[in-house]
Motif scaffolding. Structure first.
Motif, short mmCIF file in Angstrom:
data_model
loop_
_atom_site.label_atom_id
_atom_site.label_comp_id
_atom_site.label_asym_id
_atom_site.label_seq_id
_atom_site.Cartn_x
_atom_site.Cartn_y
_atom_site.Cartn_z
N THR A 68 0.81 -2.05 -13.49
CA THR A 68 1.98 -1.62 -12.74
C THR A 68 2.21 -2.59 -11.59
OG1 THR A 68 1.52 0.69 -13.27
CG2 THR A 68 3.03 0.29 -11.45
N SER A 101 6.12 -0.88 -15.15
CA SER A 101 4.81 -0.62 -15.77
C SER A 101 4.78 -1.36 -17.09
CB SER A 101 4.61 0.87 -15.99
OG SER A 101 4.44 1.54 -14.77
N ALA A 113 -0.38 4.79 -16.03
CA ALA A 113 0.45 4.24 -14.98
C ALA A 113 -0.04 4.77 -13.64
CB ALA A 113 1.91 4.60 -15.21
#
Length: 152
Positions: free
Chosen positions: A105, A113, A148
């Motif tokens: 990310t 991401s 993420a």
């Protein structure tokens, strides 16, 4: 006819000997053999800070600055910004190892991401998309992990 049958095995033996000689000399550098180009020299265009940040070298790959994150694994985060008096490169990419983590990310003016493939052995170069950072962007926050990672 007897002379002809004797010449045929001699020719085969000579061809086999020549083939073995050529194979044995394959380690020699022939005039048409070119050595591979040397790796590009490391540069210092961006300041990288965070855990283990010293081990992330930077190189130019044509007109793209490549930050090598192949030693990164598990989860972690770094901050990237231009050196004092420097500017952002027009193109920026991050080199990662497949399977070392699932998602990378990056947060600058925007957030993106990037999934990282779990298969393969060769490093992957992930080029950052346009608009993620601009000339006035203070820094990029880069994080990686299994999912993420929310960046504040």
């Amino acid at each position: 006819m007897a002379a002809r049958t004797r010449a045929l095995p001699a020719a085969r033996t000579g061809a086999a000997a020549l083939l073995l000689l050529a194979a044995g000399c394959s380690h020699l550098h022939w005039p048409w053999h070119k050595a591979p180009p040397p790796p590009p020299p490391p540069v210092h265009e961006l300041d990288v800070s965070g855990a283990g940040a010293v081990s992330y070298p930077q190189i130019w790959k044509r007109n793209t600055l490549l930050v090598d994150l192949t030693s990164a694994s598990g989860s972690g985060a770094i901050t990237v910004k231009p050196i004092e008096g420097g500017t952002w490169p027009v193109r920026l990419a991050l080199r990662v190892t497949p399977g070392a983590f699932a998602v990378l990310t990056v947060r600058g003016d925007e957030r993106v991401s990037l999934p990282v493939s779990a298969t393969g052995s060769a490093p992957i170069d992930l080029e950052l998309p346009p608009g993620l950072y601009g000339a006035k962007t203070a820094q990029l926050e880069v994080s990686w992990g299994a999912t993420a990672v929310p960046v504040q």
